[in-house]
Design an enzyme around this catalytic site. Structure first.
Site, PDB file in Angstrom:
ATOM      1  N   THR A 189       0.827  -1.219   0.000  1.00 63.75           N
ATOM      2  CA  THR A 189       0.000   0.000   0.000  1.00 63.75           C
ATOM      3  C   THR A 189       0.855   1.261   0.000  1.00 63.75           C
ATOM      4  OG1 THR A 189      -1.487   1.268   1.422  1.00 63.75           O
ATOM      5  CG2 THR A 189      -0.128  -0.335   2.528  1.00 63.75           C
ATOM      6  N   ASP A 190       0.299   2.345  -0.527  1.00 66.29           N
ATOM      7  CA  ASP A 190       1.008   3.634  -0.478  1.00 66.29           C
ATOM      8  C   ASP A 190       1.161   4.136   0.959  1.00 66.29           C
ATOM      9  OD1 ASP A 190      -1.660   4.346  -0.017  1.00 66.29           O
ATOM     10  OD2 ASP A 190      -1.751   5.876  -1.588  1.00 66.29           O
ATOM     11  N   GLU A 191       0.352   3.572   1.884  1.00 65.09           N
ATOM     12  CA  GLU A 191       0.410   4.064   3.275  1.00 65.09           C
ATOM     13  C   GLU A 191       1.755   3.804   3.939  1.00 65.09           C
ATOM     14  OE1 GLU A 191      -2.918   3.581   5.826  1.00 65.09           O
ATOM     15  OE2 GLU A 191      -4.359   3.812   4.200  1.00 65.09           O
TER      16      GLU A 191
ATOM     17  N   TYR B 295      -1.603  -0.338  11.136  1.00 63.93           N
ATOM     18  CA  TYR B 295      -1.838  -1.031   9.858  1.00 63.93           C
ATOM     19  C   TYR B 295      -0.658  -0.808   8.909  1.00 63.93           C
ATOM     20  CZ  TYR B 295      -3.348  -1.457   4.983  1.00 63.93           C
ATOM     21  OH  TYR B 295      -3.392  -1.752   3.640  1.00 63.93           O
TER      22      TYR B 295
ATOM     23  N   LYS C 281       2.188  -3.425   7.325  1.00 63.48           N
ATOM     24  CA  LYS C 281       2.399  -3.636   5.886  1.00 63.48           C
ATOM     25  C   LYS C 281       3.857  -3.318   5.514  1.00 63.48           C
ATOM     26  CE  LYS C 281      -0.295  -4.555   3.093  1.00 63.48           C
ATOM     27  NZ  LYS C 281      -0.743  -5.879   2.572  1.00 63.48           N
TER      28      LYS C 281
END
Ligand code: NAD
Ligand code: DAU
Length: 338
Positions: free
Chosen positions: A126-128, A152, A156
């Site tokens: 994810t970009d997060e 989260y 990741k």
């Protein structure tokens, strides 16, 4: 690759990907390995469960023996790992399961892939993991430093580091994709976009966190899946590929667009307490996957959002079904003070 293990293939993006693989790659066998948590639903695979190239295994990626058995039994030569706890709010109220599934689960898959000689491992990230951008900063590239802010995104990012380590240390053929916010059919309505549609159709208020000026970069789920397929088949081992829609919208803009499409007025908007540690802005620079693999999105935001609203309106029984449990009570209590 002939036999692909797709983990988390009963969730939102995983199910869309399984549907795409079975429709567009008729020579592949797809083994769908999913624990069917609250976010996984076999209805998402309606019409594909009986497909002769599809086998469903009710399994948990925290269970290494079962992964090993499945890889051996189905002669798996490629793995695409979608399985994860994926909701930021839940990671704030209970981070433990995020580490177990997203980190230990990914480690189990990597160990099995290495030991059993799987040809390619694709980690859906994810970009997060890059953290938050200020309004005038450049979009995330694959060179941007990893700086996750939520439990989260930290889980990741940890998984991404493990994938890199298995490539570097053991020579495992692996690729990582990092995508921005997806929208489209079969998204569990705890996430902002289907939550809005679900509430608007019932004339319920929409909880907007803080000032609603946070920015997300929206991509239609079909286009995320087509990018993953491109990377799986043509990506260079050891590389990371960012995937995004170049559609930056503030949350309040998104909510107003949905209200407009559904013919309701702004009185349904309710500003509520902000998410702790809320990332202000994400934006993805697509240049690498566009230039090296020739991928680009197939729909504009306006086309994708219209298709999505249409899908949810035609599939209201799906929304009723997946919101029939405790989930709705949890949200009403947490955000609407009911
Ligand atoms: P989702 O929550 O809708 O689906 C997750 C799926 O994984 C569910 O089917 C669930 O049953 C399964 N699962 C959960 N724990 C499991 C376990 N221990 N073992 C086996 N299966 C398990 O998630 P999603 O939105 O479809 O996201 C899929 C992946 O894509 C995730 O890895 C997420 O981090 C990543 N991602 C999501 C987005 C987005 O906008 N939704 C964007 C970028 C990346
Ligand atoms: O960027 C990719 C990520 O996008 C994925 O990795 C995650 O799995 C996925 O859940 C998503 O994370 P977000 O936190 O951006 O998505 P969410 O739908 O939870 O929220 C989108 C924005 O809307 C965010 O700024 C928070 C806000 N929001 C969300 C909810 C659920 C609200 O204002 N009100 C809400 O009720």
């Amino acid at each position: 690759m002939k036999n692909i293990l797709v983990t988390g293939g009963a969730g939102f993006i995983g199910a869309n990907f399984v549907r795409m693989l079975l429709s567009e790659r008729k020579n592949l066998k797809v083994v769908n390995f999913d624990a069917l948590t609250y976010a996984g639903n076999l209805e998402n695979l309606d019409g594909f469960m009986e497909n002769k190239n599809h086998a469903f295994v009710h399994g948990d990626i925290r269970n290494r023996e079962l992964i090993e058995k499945t890889i051996k039994e189905h002669k798996i030569d490629g793995i695409v790992n979608f399985a994860a706890e994926s909701h930021v709010d839940r990671s704030i109220s209970g981070p433990g399961i995020f580490i177990e599934t997203n980190v230990t689960g990914t480690l189990n898959l990597l160990l099995c892939a290495k030991e059993l000689g799987v040809k390619r491992f694709l980690q859906v990230s994810t970009d997060e993991v890059y953290g938050s951008l200020s309004p005038d900063e450049e979009a995330f590239t694959e060179e941007t430093h990893i700086k996750p802010n939520s439990p989260y995104s930290a889980s990741k990012a940890s998984a991404d580091h493990l994938v890199h380590a298995f490539h570097h240390t053991f020579g495992l053929d692996s690729v990582i994709t990092r995508c921005s916010n997806n929208y489209g059919p079969y998204q569990f309505p705890e996430k902002m976009l289907p939550l809005c549609i679900n509430n608007i159709r019932q004339d319920k208020q929409i909880p907007v966190y803080g000032d609603g000026m946070q920015i997300r970069d929206w991509l239609y789920v079909y286009d995320h899946c087509s990018a993953i397929l491109r990377v799986l088949e043509n990506g260079e081992s050891g590389e990371v590929y960012n995937i995004g829609g170049s559609n930056e919208k503030t949350n309040i803009e998104l909510v107003k667009t949905l209200l407009g499409l559904l013919g309701k007025d702004e009185s349904l908007i309710k500003f509520v307490k902000d998410r702790p540690g809320h990332d202000r802005r994400y934006a993805i620079d697509n240049s690498k996957i566009t230039n090296s693999l020739g991928w680009k999105p197939s729909v504009t935001f306006e086309q994708g959002i219209a298709k999505t609203v249409d899908w949810y309106l035609k599939n209201q029984s799906w929304l009723d079904h997946v919101t029939s449990g405790d989930y709705q009570k949890y949200y009403d209590k947490m955000y609407l003070n009911k």
